[in-house]
Design a protein around this motif. Structure first.
Motif, PDB file in Angstrom:
ATOM      1  N   LYS A 156      32.193-109.568  -7.393  1.00 34.01           N
ATOM      2  CA  LYS A 156      32.195-108.379  -6.476  1.00 34.01           C
ATOM      3  C   LYS A 156      30.793-107.941  -6.107  1.00 34.01           C
ATOM      4  O   LYS A 156      29.886-107.849  -6.515  1.00 34.01           O
ATOM      5  CB  LYS A 156      32.786-107.271  -7.429  1.00 34.01           C
ATOM      6  CG  LYS A 156      34.348-107.739  -7.794  1.00 34.01           C
ATOM      7  CD  LYS A 156      34.926-106.549  -8.443  1.00 34.01           C
ATOM      8  CE  LYS A 156      36.255-106.796  -9.045  1.00 34.01           C
ATOM      9  NZ  LYS A 156      37.244-105.652  -9.674  1.00 34.01           N
ATOM     10  N   CYS A 181      33.611-100.871  -4.051  1.00 30.83           N
ATOM     11  CA  CYS A 181      33.607-102.284  -3.945  1.00 30.83           C
ATOM     12  C   CYS A 181      33.835-102.780  -2.650  1.00 30.83           C
ATOM     13  O   CYS A 181      35.052-102.370  -2.097  1.00 30.83           O
ATOM     14  CB  CYS A 181      34.565-103.036  -5.068  1.00 30.83           C
ATOM     15  SG  CYS A 181      34.859-104.829  -4.819  1.00 30.83           S
ATOM     16  N   SER A 190      35.269-108.696  -2.680  1.00 27.45           N
ATOM     17  CA  SER A 190      35.484-109.457  -4.099  1.00 27.45           C
ATOM     18  C   SER A 190      35.909-110.812  -3.637  1.00 27.45           C
ATOM     19  O   SER A 190      36.628-111.185  -2.624  1.00 27.45           O
ATOM     20  CB  SER A 190      36.409-108.933  -4.815  1.00 27.45           C
ATOM     21  OG  SER A 190      37.475-108.689  -4.430  1.00 27.45           O
TER      22      SER A 190
END
Length: 742
Positions: free
Chosen positions: A47, A56, A59
């Motif tokens: 990630k 995030c 990923s």
């Protein structure tokens, strides 16, 4: 590992400024000098994070068949290398988002990967279970050579500024200096400890304070003995080593052993990580070379006691489930660890001025520590030998001269020893005038002793009443009373005159472990095995506040000398500092009341001046439905009330209309106010589209509540209309008695 989080710590304050929350435990992480962070998890996911925003950004599958064991970025922060437990190394372009290389040939877990600092060489170094260092050419994706010198795991690599020399460290207690051009070992340096980190010292810097006298290559090591050493590569000679106090002997597998070493070149500092999960920063140059600048504790274990110390209660000293003491500076969270006890420290107490404190341990000794008022550094002042669980009471006289250096240590013998209780003594307290002493024991009693004698300690009386062992005793700072807390879940106040119980405080569901007086002796603070801290008002026997911030036994409880804050420590490893906000809340409440009075006067003036729009807006901002209703009634009593009400309501802001709709739902429940509510509703429903009304917060609920009451009001008015029509009919048909007939 911080459970499932990655924390960003600010060095100057010691505070966690950012925290990235992950869904599963991570196995490795790497952070280049940007806002990017890459983590690898047990779920075989990589990630990419923007750690400042805790988001995030991407990923992807790691392709490794087992978790990732090591990661590193290249100097340009565009390539990241991952070493897997499956023996493969993969390189990823984080900008273009694809896998560029898949390097095979390592044996076992690849626990170390590192790029050559000169990116033009396109070289990657790795190490795995065979203890060799593999050099990979990224142009051909081939292993150029395997550098063999170590017979145990290779732990770190460090490169010279010109990139021609590399130093490797290992747990086989050697460091090797490599000539990368010839791909051969130039020298093997025996360091006599398992090395976890090595850093080549920068050139053209004045490092004479740590033994660097020549321009030859020097490097610094950190390892199992917890001591940092500087080595001269050409002679394999140790030119400088950290000095420990007499009680801090070097030994392998020490709990202070170093597990990581990092150079911070911008600030000329080093950062190390200890086996106890502590992060230590050290100055590299000047007179304080290799002296700790700050230390951040990662894990406290079970907290057994905690006390305020220092000038203005600037520090706290903490006893955890270990033989070390931890002294935290509250402003920066930096910690000083005190060594000396050889077994778990059980209890602490602080002298009145706050610069001396005592600790007792399972090693059957009591140590008195002294804090320097300027630097905040702490050293042991004196040591006494004591019995453990022997049911005795001992009294020592401190030396009159407390001015001593850390090298001078006083040894004391007790002035007197008394058989105090039939079972273990859990608590000892000294009165504010130093003339009385109280003890609490597992034998369910507390006792009062006189300290007035030159030698002997005389017992004055026994406090009986607890059904289980007494955990803590404490003298009142203003009255002749003693407080005691017990495993029976109650706290009692006792008279020092006749030893009778004056008051009993019940509220904890388990043992009450600590009790202290606060608010100039008018209130009590208690902590219990139920994880709660309670504040009691002595005069009323009332629990005025319950603080729930711990998940386990609260062993430590202490109030500051100014009574403006307190600190608690628990078996859940958390230490919490609480601030007394009573005066702040009173000031805020008083300011709020004054503001309400001013606004109420302003509202009266607006109604008197018939400025209904401002009056209605002000009443809504005060969130007073009754006052708003008064304004509505005032509007409906003037001529052309319908037009005025319509103009006023439609000029309100959207949030004010939302509040008005909510008020109408309440007014409509009362027959006296239903007509005012219906008048406002008529304006809203007539001039606002249904779509806009439904966007209001809670509009559906308010409208559903309006319908049944409106139907009830309509039915009541219909019945009233029928009754009035019958009355009119009767009036028309009635004959006046005695009237002549026509």
């Amino acid at each position: 590992t911080c459970e499932s989080r990655v924390n960003v710590l600010e060095i100057s304050t010691g505070k966690i400024v950012h925290s990235v929350q992950k869904s599963s435990g991570h196995t490795s992480l790497v952070c280049p000098p940007t806002q990017m962070l890459v983590t690898a998890s047990r779920a075989l996911l990589l990630k990419q994070w923007d750690w400042r925003q805790a988001q995030c950004t991407r990923s992807w599958r790691a392709i490794h068949t087992v978790p990732v064991a090591s990661m590193t970025f290249d100097p340009t922060s565009t390539l990241v290398a991952t070493g897997g437990c499956d023996g493969t190394i993969k390189l990823w372009d984080v900008l273009k988002q694809y896998c560029t290389h898949n390097l095979k040939g390592s044996s076992g877990v690849v626990h170390l990967v590192q790029f050559h600092p000169d990116i033009s060489r396109l070289q990657l170094f790795s190490s795995s279970l065979d203890c060799g260092i593999r050099l990979w050419d990224l142009r051909s994706s081939q292993c150029v050579c395997v550098l063999k010198s170590h017979y145990s795991a290779v732990t770190s690599l460090s490169f010279s500024p010109d990139g021609g020399t590399m130093v490797s460290s290992g747990r086989d207690k050697i460091c090797t200096v490599w000539d990368l051009k010839a791909q051969k070992a130039k020298r093997t340096v025996p360091v006599y400890e398992a090395v976890e980190g090595v850093v080549l010292l920068p050139e053209n810097e004045d490092l004479s304070q740590i033994g660097v006298k020549s321009k030859d290559l020097h490097f610094i090591t950190a390892g199992s003995k917890g001591v940092m050493r500087v080595w001269e590569a050409s002679t394999a000679r140790c030119v400088y080593a950290q000095t420990l106090s007499e009680e801090e002997e070097e030994k392998d597998d020490d709990p202070r052993r170093l597990t990581y070493l990092l150079l911070l070149p911008a600030s000329s500092r080093l950062a190390t990580v200890t086996a106890e999960h502590n992060i230590v920063t050290l100055q590299l140059m000047d007179a304080l070379a290799l002296c700790p600048l700050s230390q951040f504790v990662g894990y406290n274990d079970e907290v057994l006691d905690v006390k305020f110390v220092g000038k203005g209660d600037s520090h706290i000293v903490v006893a955890t489930n270990s033989c070390q003491l931890k002294v935290f500076e509250l402003l920066t969270n930096s910690c000083q660890i005190l060594y000396g006890h050889t077994d778990t420290v059980l209890s602490l107490d602080v002298f009145k001025k706050g610069f001396l404190f005592a600790s007792c341990s399972k090693d059957r000794s009591v140590r008195v520590w002294q804090m320097d008022s300027d630097s905040g550094q702490v050293h042991v002042f004196l040591v006494t030998s004591s019995g453990s669980q022997d049911c005795t009471l001992k009294v020592w006289d401190l030396p009159a001269d407390l001015s001593t250096t850390g090298a001078d240590m006083h040894q004391l013998t007790p002035r007197t020893t008394e058989k105090a209780h039939d079972k273990d003594v859990n608590s000892v307290a000294v009165s504010p005038n130093d003339k009385l002493l109280a003890t609490g024991s597992q034998d369910r009693t507390a006792k009062l002793w006189s300290l007035a004698g030159e030698v002997e300690v005389g017992m004055l009386g026994v406090f009986r009443g607890h059904r289980r062992g007494v955990w803590a005793v404490c003298f009142s700072p203003v009255d002749q009373v003693l407080a005691s807390s017990s495993a029976d879940g109650v706290t009692k106040l006792w008279s020092l005159q006749d030893f009778s119980c004056l008051k009993t405080f019940e509220g904890h569901d388990a043992s009450v472990l600590k009790v202290v007086f606060v608010s100039r002796g008018t209130q009590l603070l208690t902590s219990g095995s139920d994880g709660l801290v309670k504040l009691w008002t002595i005069k009323t026997n009332e629990c005025v506040k319950t603080l729930d911030a711990h998940q386990d036994k609260v062993w430590g409880l202490h109030a500051s000398r100014k009574d403006d804050k307190m600190v608690t420590g628990s078996a859940d490893s958390n230490i919490t500092v609480w601030v007394d906000v009573t005066e702040v809340e009173l000031a805020e409440e008083q300011a709020k009341q004054e503001d309400q009075i001013l606004k109420q006067q302003e509202l009266s003036n607006l109604l008197h001046e018939k400025k209904y729009l401002k009056a209605l807006g002000l009443a809504i901002s005060l969130d007073r439905p009754r006052t708003v209703l008064t304004v509505i009634k005032a509007i409906r009593q003037v001529e052309n009330s319908h037009e005025l009400l319509e103009t006023t309501v439609l000029k309100l802001r959207v949030d004010q209309k939302e509040s008005l709709l909510r008020y109408c739902a309440v007014w409509n429940t009362n027959a006296r106010n239903c007509q005012d509510a219906q008048a406002v509703l008529q304006v809203l429903l007539t001039h606002l589209p249904p779509e806009e009304l439904l966007q209001y917060q809670g509009a559906r609920t308010h409208l559903e509540g309006l319908i049944p009451y409106t139907e009830r009001h309509m039915q009541r008015i219909g019945n009233l209309l029928q009754a009035s029509m019958f009355l009119n009919y009767m009036w028309q048909k009635m004959r006046v008695a005695g009237a002549p007939s026509r």
